[in-house]
Design an enzyme around this catalytic site. Structure first.
Site, short mmCIF file in Angstrom:
data_model
loop_
_atom_site.label_atom_id
_atom_site.label_comp_id
_atom_site.label_asym_id
_atom_site.label_seq_id
_atom_site.Cartn_x
_atom_site.Cartn_y
_atom_site.Cartn_z
N GLN A 249 0.84 -1.32 -0.15
CA GLN A 249 -0.06 -0.05 0.12
C GLN A 249 0.89 1.32 -0.03
O GLN A 249 0.51 2.14 -0.53
CB GLN A 249 -0.97 -0.12 1.13
N HIS A 252 1.14 3.38 -3.38
CA HIS A 252 0.31 4.34 -3.78
C HIS A 252 0.82 5.59 -4.03
O HIS A 252 0.50 6.18 -5.16
CB HIS A 252 -0.78 4.40 -3.02
N GLU A 317 -8.13 3.41 6.87
CA GLU A 317 -8.98 3.07 5.67
C GLU A 317 -8.90 1.43 5.56
O GLU A 317 -9.73 0.77 5.48
CB GLU A 317 -7.96 3.38 4.34
N HIS A 318 -7.56 0.81 5.62
CA HIS A 318 -7.39 -0.71 5.36
C HIS A 318 -6.81 -1.18 6.87
O HIS A 318 -5.75 -0.78 7.45
CB HIS A 318 -6.58 -1.06 4.47
N ASP A 351 -8.42 -4.48 -2.82
CA ASP A 351 -8.14 -3.39 -3.73
C ASP A 351 -8.74 -3.85 -5.34
O ASP A 351 -8.92 -3.14 -6.31
CB ASP A 351 -6.66 -2.95 -3.86
N HIS A 411 -48.52 25.87 10.00
CA HIS A 411 -48.48 24.60 10.43
C HIS A 411 -49.64 23.90 11.30
O HIS A 411 -50.32 22.89 11.16
CB HIS A 411 -47.38 23.96 11.17
#
Length: 433
Positions: A249, A252, A317-318, A351, A411
């Protein structure tokens, strides 16, 4: 016990992103004002790309797909089927509801697909073919009738595999168009691109900023940040596997955090050794190296329970769980984009191939949201119906009193009318009418 063995680099002072924001805003407003003319100018400037039409015709799509190797197409079909099946089960879990809360009072909700979605699939260094599966397949399973897909050319060439993935996923329109100009065209609409109601898919900082600025005018899937991985490991974990997965990862981008939380100091030593040996030979070391150097963290804790607690504070995230009993994380953890349980699983599966969605929350957003899923493409809308006169009269009386507490006379009168019509109550305010 908690011992930090590797700290991330000190955070730099917040950079002024005003130039990026202004540039993105300018492109969006220009596309809004000049439509296709502006889109073409920006595509020529940024991508050197100016075809007769950015939208691919069915014949062009057919020809491009035919150029893709059979094995690539077979793999795309396999992965998309995994995504389709899981998204289908998610959709089936969402049922319409109608209940009678009082005699003759019916309340309900329905899950209605969004009319039109724009799916952006990045190109550049990493043509994220898998993003076509995640955004388009899931939208189609939700029942979205119109999906507009856009992806940039790559160094002046048509990204054939990405086009194939878009087509096989079910895109109704495919545009070879990238960057802010693509996102703006889909959101605002131009002479050749009909506007959409929601934008989905990852992108670079400019695309992310464009989605942020367009949010409200259209919906978006998530605010995107750098990809994150957090590995929880005990003494039973394989240090080589841990090292490989952290770097998987980190590649990235140079700002992608890679965090290891472990109960074993001995494991740390071996993991770091493997990372140092693996990095020089990685084709993506120019990204993975700085990511590990500047954003890598290693923390040793006293127990697996403490590891879960600490991991929850990251809201990563992961989260990959390489422990003797990985499913404990399902009971102990709450804040994560996605969990990957046991050595047989890895973040890369999520992924690329396994079928869960890879568009996930970053920068701590997992504290309050999950990732992209079939429900994101649905609007849960309510309805109500009162078919019993006595029930309407009772509700009218309560509505009148409740509305006047809030000083909403109009109302209150709507309630009064029904209390009078269906229950015989007086209408003092209507005596002069």
């Amino acid at each position: 016990m908690r011992e930090v063995l590797k700290h991330p680099a000190p955070k730099k002072a917040a950079t002024d992103d005003s130039e990026l924001r202004d540039r993105v805003r300018g492109i969006i407003e220009d596309v809004r004002a000049r439509g296709d003319v502006a889109v073409r100018e920006y595509s020529e400037r940024f991508d050197g790309w100016s075809p007769g039409s950015f939208r691919l015709s069915p014949e062009e799509v057919e020809r491009i797909v035919a150029s893709v190797p059979r094995q690539v197409l077979d793999d795309i079909r396999f992965v998309q089927e995994q995504v389709r099946v899981f998204a289908g089960h998610q959709r089936e879990s969402l049922r319409d509801v109608e209940v009678e809360t009082l005699p003759g009072v019916r309340l309900g909700h329905r899950h209605v697909p969004i009319d039109a979605v724009g799916a952006y699939v990045p190109g550049g260094r990493y043509p994220l073919t898998a993003s076509a599966h995640m955004t388009i397949v899931t939208a189609k399973v939700a029942g979205v009738p119109r999906v507009v897909a856009a992806t940039p050319p790559i160094r002046g060439e048509v990204p054939a595999a990405t086009v194939a993935a878009m087509h096989l996923a079910g895109a109704d329109e495919i545009h070879l168009l990238g960057g802010v100009q693509a996102v703006a065209a889909m959101a605002a609409g131009t002479e050749s691109v009909g506007s959409v109601d929601l934008l989905a898919g990852p992108g670079n900082a400019y695309v992310a900023e464009a989605k942020r600025q367009l949010f409200g005018e259209v919906g978006i899937d998530l605010f995107a940040g750098p990809t994150e991985i957090l590995v929880i490991a005990d003494e039973h974990a394989d240090p080589f596997v841990v090292a490989v997965d952290l770097l998987s990862q980190a590649e990235h981008g140079p700002d992608s955090p890679a965090v290891l939380i472990t109960t074993s100091r001995a494991l740390v030593v071996e993991v770091v050794e493997h990372v140092e040996k693996l990095l020089p030979g990685m084709p993506t070391a120019d990204f993975a190296g700085p990511a590990w150097r500047d954003h890598g963290e290693v923390v040793v804790v006293g127990s697996v329970d403490e590891a879960f607690e600490l991991a929850d504070s990251y809201a990563s995230e992961h989260v990959e769980v390489l422990t003797e009993r990985p499913r404990l994380a399902l009971e102990r953890m709450r804040n994560y984009g996605a969990l990957f349980l046991g050595e047989g699983t890895c973040v890369s599966y999520g992924d690329k191939v396994i079928g869960t969605n890879h568009v996930l929350p970053t920068k701590g957003a997992a504290r309050y949201t999950g990732g992209l899923w079939v429900g994101k493409y649905l609007k849960t809308v309510t309805y109500q119906e009162v078919v019993d006169s006595a029930a309407s009269a009772r509700l009218g009386e309560v509505c009148g009193r409740a509305a006047r507490v809030e000083l909403f006379e109009g109302h209150a009168r709507s309630g009064d009318v029904r209390a009078a019509k269906f229950g015989g109550a007086g209408l003092e305010w209507a005596d002069h009418v």
